[in-house]
Design a protein around this motif. Structure first.
Motif, PDB file in Angstrom:
ATOM      1  N   VAL A  11       0.829  -1.598   0.206  1.00 10.05           N
ATOM      2  CA  VAL A  11       0.039  -0.098  -0.317  1.00 10.05           C
ATOM      3  C   VAL A  11       0.680   0.992  -0.166  1.00 10.05           C
ATOM      4  CG1 VAL A  11      -1.888   0.860   1.305  1.00 10.05           C
ATOM      5  CG2 VAL A  11      -1.809  -1.495   1.283  1.00 10.05           C
ATOM      6  N   GLU A  12       1.090   2.244  -1.269  1.00 15.17           N
ATOM      7  CA  GLU A  12       1.294   3.295  -0.547  1.00 15.17           C
ATOM      8  C   GLU A  12       1.169   4.090   0.244  1.00 15.17           C
ATOM      9  OE1 GLU A  12       2.541   7.149  -3.782  1.00 15.17           O
ATOM     10  OE2 GLU A  12       0.991   5.489  -4.740  1.00 15.17           O
ATOM     11  N   GLY A  13       2.116   4.194   1.199  1.00 14.22           N
ATOM     12  CA  GLY A  13       1.686   5.305   1.892  1.00 14.22           C
ATOM     13  C   GLY A  13       2.125   5.214   3.594  1.00 14.22           C
ATOM     14  N   GLU A  14       2.064   3.230   3.057  1.00 17.61           N
ATOM     15  CA  GLU A  14       1.932   2.570   4.342  1.00 17.61           C
ATOM     16  C   GLU A  14       3.168   1.952   4.184  1.00 17.61           C
ATOM     17  OE1 GLU A  14      -1.625   0.281   5.072  1.00 17.61           O
ATOM     18  OE2 GLU A  14      -2.821   1.956   5.357  1.00 17.61           O
ATOM     19  N   ASP A  15       3.207   1.073   3.047  1.00 16.65           N
ATOM     20  CA  ASP A  15       4.158   0.303   2.639  1.00 16.65           C
ATOM     21  C   ASP A  15       5.846   1.101   1.748  1.00 16.65           C
ATOM     22  OD1 ASP A  15       3.498  -2.409   3.641  1.00 16.65           O
ATOM     23  OD2 ASP A  15       2.301  -2.098   2.008  1.00 16.65           O
ATOM     24  N   PHE A  16       4.946   1.802   1.711  1.00 19.82           N
ATOM     25  CA  PHE A  16       6.389   2.835   0.734  1.00 19.82           C
ATOM     26  C   PHE A  16       5.785   4.120  -0.345  1.00 19.82           C
ATOM     27  CE2 PHE A  16       3.112   0.435  -2.414  1.00 19.82           C
ATOM     28  CZ  PHE A  16       3.539   1.650  -4.058  1.00 19.82           C
ATOM     29  N   ILE A  17       6.209   5.108  -0.552  1.00 18.57           N
ATOM     30  CA  ILE A  17       6.142   6.107  -0.890  1.00 18.57           C
ATOM     31  C   ILE A  17       6.867   6.446  -2.438  1.00 18.57           C
ATOM     32  CG2 ILE A  17       5.259   7.286   1.149  1.00 18.57           C
ATOM     33  CD1 ILE A  17       8.506   8.744   1.210  1.00 18.57           C
ATOM     34  N   LYS A  18       6.208   7.238  -3.474  1.00 22.90           N
ATOM     35  CA  LYS A  18       7.042   7.257  -4.733  1.00 22.90           C
ATOM     36  C   LYS A  18       7.860   8.624  -4.586  1.00 22.90           C
ATOM     37  CE  LYS A  18       3.694   6.278  -7.355  1.00 22.90           C
ATOM     38  NZ  LYS A  18       3.326   6.112  -8.536  1.00 22.90           N
ATOM     39  N   ALA A  19       8.895   8.532  -5.464  1.00 26.07           N
ATOM     40  CA  ALA A  19       9.237  10.191  -5.491  1.00 26.07           C
ATOM     41  C   ALA A  19       9.904   9.734  -7.288  1.00 26.07           C
ATOM     42  CB  ALA A  19      10.875  10.112  -4.511  1.00 26.07           C
ATOM     43  N   HIS A  41      10.585   4.530  -2.198  1.00 29.68           N
ATOM     44  CA  HIS A  41      10.965   4.523  -0.421  1.00 29.68           C
ATOM     45  C   HIS A  41      10.664   3.882   0.344  1.00 29.68           C
ATOM     46  CE1 HIS A  41      14.133   8.184  -1.142  1.00 29.68           C
ATOM     47  NE2 HIS A  41      13.002   7.718  -1.991  1.00 29.68           N
ATOM     48  N   LEU A  42      11.046   2.200   0.259  1.00 34.24           N
ATOM     49  CA  LEU A  42       9.717   1.071   0.858  1.00 34.24           C
ATOM     50  C   LEU A  42      10.169   1.307   2.790  1.00 34.24           C
ATOM     51  CD1 LEU A  42      11.295  -1.970  -1.037  1.00 34.24           C
ATOM     52  CD2 LEU A  42       9.818   0.221  -2.014  1.00 34.24           C
ATOM     53  N   SER A  43       9.387   1.017   3.362  1.00 31.78           N
ATOM     54  CA  SER A  43       9.520   0.780   4.897  1.00 31.78           C
ATOM     55  C   SER A  43      10.656  -0.411   4.845  1.00 31.78           C
ATOM     56  CB  SER A  43       7.640  -0.174   5.148  1.00 31.78           C
ATOM     57  OG  SER A  43       7.396  -1.210   5.263  1.00 31.78           O
ATOM     58  N   LEU A  44      10.890  -0.349   6.394  1.00 32.57           N
ATOM     59  CA  LEU A  44      11.600  -1.628   6.817  1.00 32.57           C
ATOM     60  C   LEU A  44      10.893  -3.007   6.467  1.00 32.57           C
ATOM     61  CD1 LEU A  44      14.504  -2.707   8.248  1.00 32.57           C
ATOM     62  CD2 LEU A  44      13.103  -2.467  10.089  1.00 32.57           C
ATOM     63  N   ASP A  45       9.719  -3.186   6.734  1.00 34.03           N
ATOM     64  CA  ASP A  45       8.562  -4.119   6.494  1.00 34.03           C
ATOM     65  C   ASP A  45       8.193  -4.799   5.132  1.00 34.03           C
ATOM     66  OD1 ASP A  45       8.321  -5.109   9.080  1.00 34.03           O
ATOM     67  OD2 ASP A  45       6.733  -3.969   9.282  1.00 34.03           O
ATOM     68  N   MET A  46       7.994  -3.404   3.895  1.00 34.65           N
ATOM     69  CA  MET A  46       7.883  -3.812   2.829  1.00 34.65           C
ATOM     70  C   MET A  46       9.815  -4.574   2.645  1.00 34.65           C
ATOM     71  SD  MET A  46       7.202  -1.649   0.097  1.00 34.65           S
ATOM     72  CE  MET A  46       7.077  -2.493  -2.306  1.00 34.65           C
ATOM     73  N   ALA A  47      10.930  -3.449   2.981  1.00 34.65           N
ATOM     74  CA  ALA A  47      11.874  -4.387   2.222  1.00 34.65           C
ATOM     75  C   ALA A  47      12.349  -5.212   2.359  1.00 34.65           C
ATOM     76  CB  ALA A  47      12.881  -3.658   2.291  1.00 34.65           C
ATOM     77  N   CYS A  51      12.862  -9.113  -0.292  1.00 35.61           N
ATOM     78  CA  CYS A  51      13.985  -9.403  -0.365  1.00 35.61           C
ATOM     79  C   CYS A  51      13.434 -11.137  -0.121  1.00 35.61           C
ATOM     80  CB  CYS A  51      15.434  -9.378   0.846  1.00 35.61           C
ATOM     81  SG  CYS A  51      16.286  -7.351   0.879  1.00 35.61           S
ATOM     82  N   MET A  52      12.513 -11.489   1.171  1.00 32.51           N
ATOM     83  CA  MET A  52      12.097 -12.789   1.285  1.00 32.51           C
ATOM     84  C   MET A  52      11.847 -13.551  -0.107  1.00 32.51           C
ATOM     85  SD  MET A  52      12.861 -13.409   4.120  1.00 32.51           S
ATOM     86  CE  MET A  52      12.125 -15.018   5.154  1.00 32.51           C
ATOM     87  N   VAL A  53      11.245 -13.014  -0.906  1.00 25.00           N
ATOM     88  CA  VAL A  53      10.401 -13.331  -2.173  1.00 25.00           C
ATOM     89  C   VAL A  53      11.498 -13.284  -2.909  1.00 25.00           C
ATOM     90  CG1 VAL A  53       8.006 -13.354  -1.207  1.00 25.00           C
ATOM     91  CG2 VAL A  53       9.036 -11.151  -2.277  1.00 25.00           C
ATOM     92  N   ASP A  54      12.019 -12.723  -3.084  1.00 26.04           N
ATOM     93  CA  ASP A  54      13.096 -12.396  -4.823  1.00 26.04           C
ATOM     94  C   ASP A  54      13.796 -13.647  -4.786  1.00 26.04           C
ATOM     95  OD1 ASP A  54      14.294 -10.660  -6.429  1.00 26.04           O
ATOM     96  OD2 ASP A  54      16.151 -10.386  -5.708  1.00 26.04           O
TER      97      ASP A  54
END
Length: 203
Positions: A11-19, A41-47, A51-54
């Motif tokens: 979710v944009e604004g919760e998990d990440f923001i776009k610049a 720009h990712l939140s730590l949890d999203m990052a 990584c886990m699914v990449d």
């Protein structure tokens, strides 16, 4: 990134923001791209989840790291937390070390105000010049040993300008109060002939 956002419902604004960075084209570098670029720009949890699914080498490294952390935590929670605490403390100490080293290397005045050499301490405490090099080595070795025994250990370093050992001013003054003054006093007595001579008469 767009594919991962849609697939895993970030979710944009919760998990990440776009610049969005609308770069102007570089006339001298046609075909190199770089315009209409979007930074995420990712939140730590999203990052961590990405990584886990990449499915790449870095992703596998991240998965092994988190699996190892979970295994260690399950095996011995107290030991794991203690290890993590030590790592955090070490990181903080390393960062402080780097910051101080940069300040000393870039500013000789900072080094002179916050740190002191054994030679300066002996001058301040009026050590007799004769034979002072031996006293310098003795006190320097004692201070370095005492710094290592202190908890947490006191950071000593070599001056980037002269190469001599430097000690934090507060630590050095405390050492001189506890031990150094007596060493200087004994040194001065020996060099000036004021030391006491005890005669033992056999009966």
């Amino acid at each position: 990134m767009k594919d991962r956002i849609e697939r895993y419902r970030f979710v944009e604004g919760e998990d990440f923001i776009k610049a969005e960075n609308l770069c102007s084209p570089n006339l001298g570098s046609k075909g190199r791209g770089g315009h209409n670029k979007t930074d995420y720009h990712l939140s730590l949890d999203m990052a961590k989840e990405v990584c886990m699914v990449d499915n790449s080498g870095k992703g596998r490294m991240a998965r092994r790291y988190f699996i190892n952390c979970e295994r260690r935590l399950n095996e011995s929670p107290a030991r794991y937390l203690a290890d993590m605490e030590r790592q955090i403390v070490r990181l903080i100490e390393d960062r402080v070390e780097q910051t101080v080293a940069l300040r000393l290397a870039s500013n000789a005045r900072v080094a002179a105000l916050e740190y002191v050499s054994v030679r300066e301490l002996l001058m301040e405490h009026n050590a007799v010049q004769k034979g002072r090099s031996g006293l310098n080595r003795k006190i320097g070795a004692s201070m370095r040993a005492w710094a290592l025994q202190t908890r947490p250990p006191i950071s000593v370093r070599r001056c980037p300008h002269s190469g001599v050992w430097l000690f934090p001013r507060d630590f050095a003054d405390d050492f001189m109060r506890r031990h150094g003054r007596e060493l200087v006093h004994d040194h001065n007595d020996r060099q000036t002939g004021r030391g006491s001579l005890q005669l033992v008469v056999a009966g």
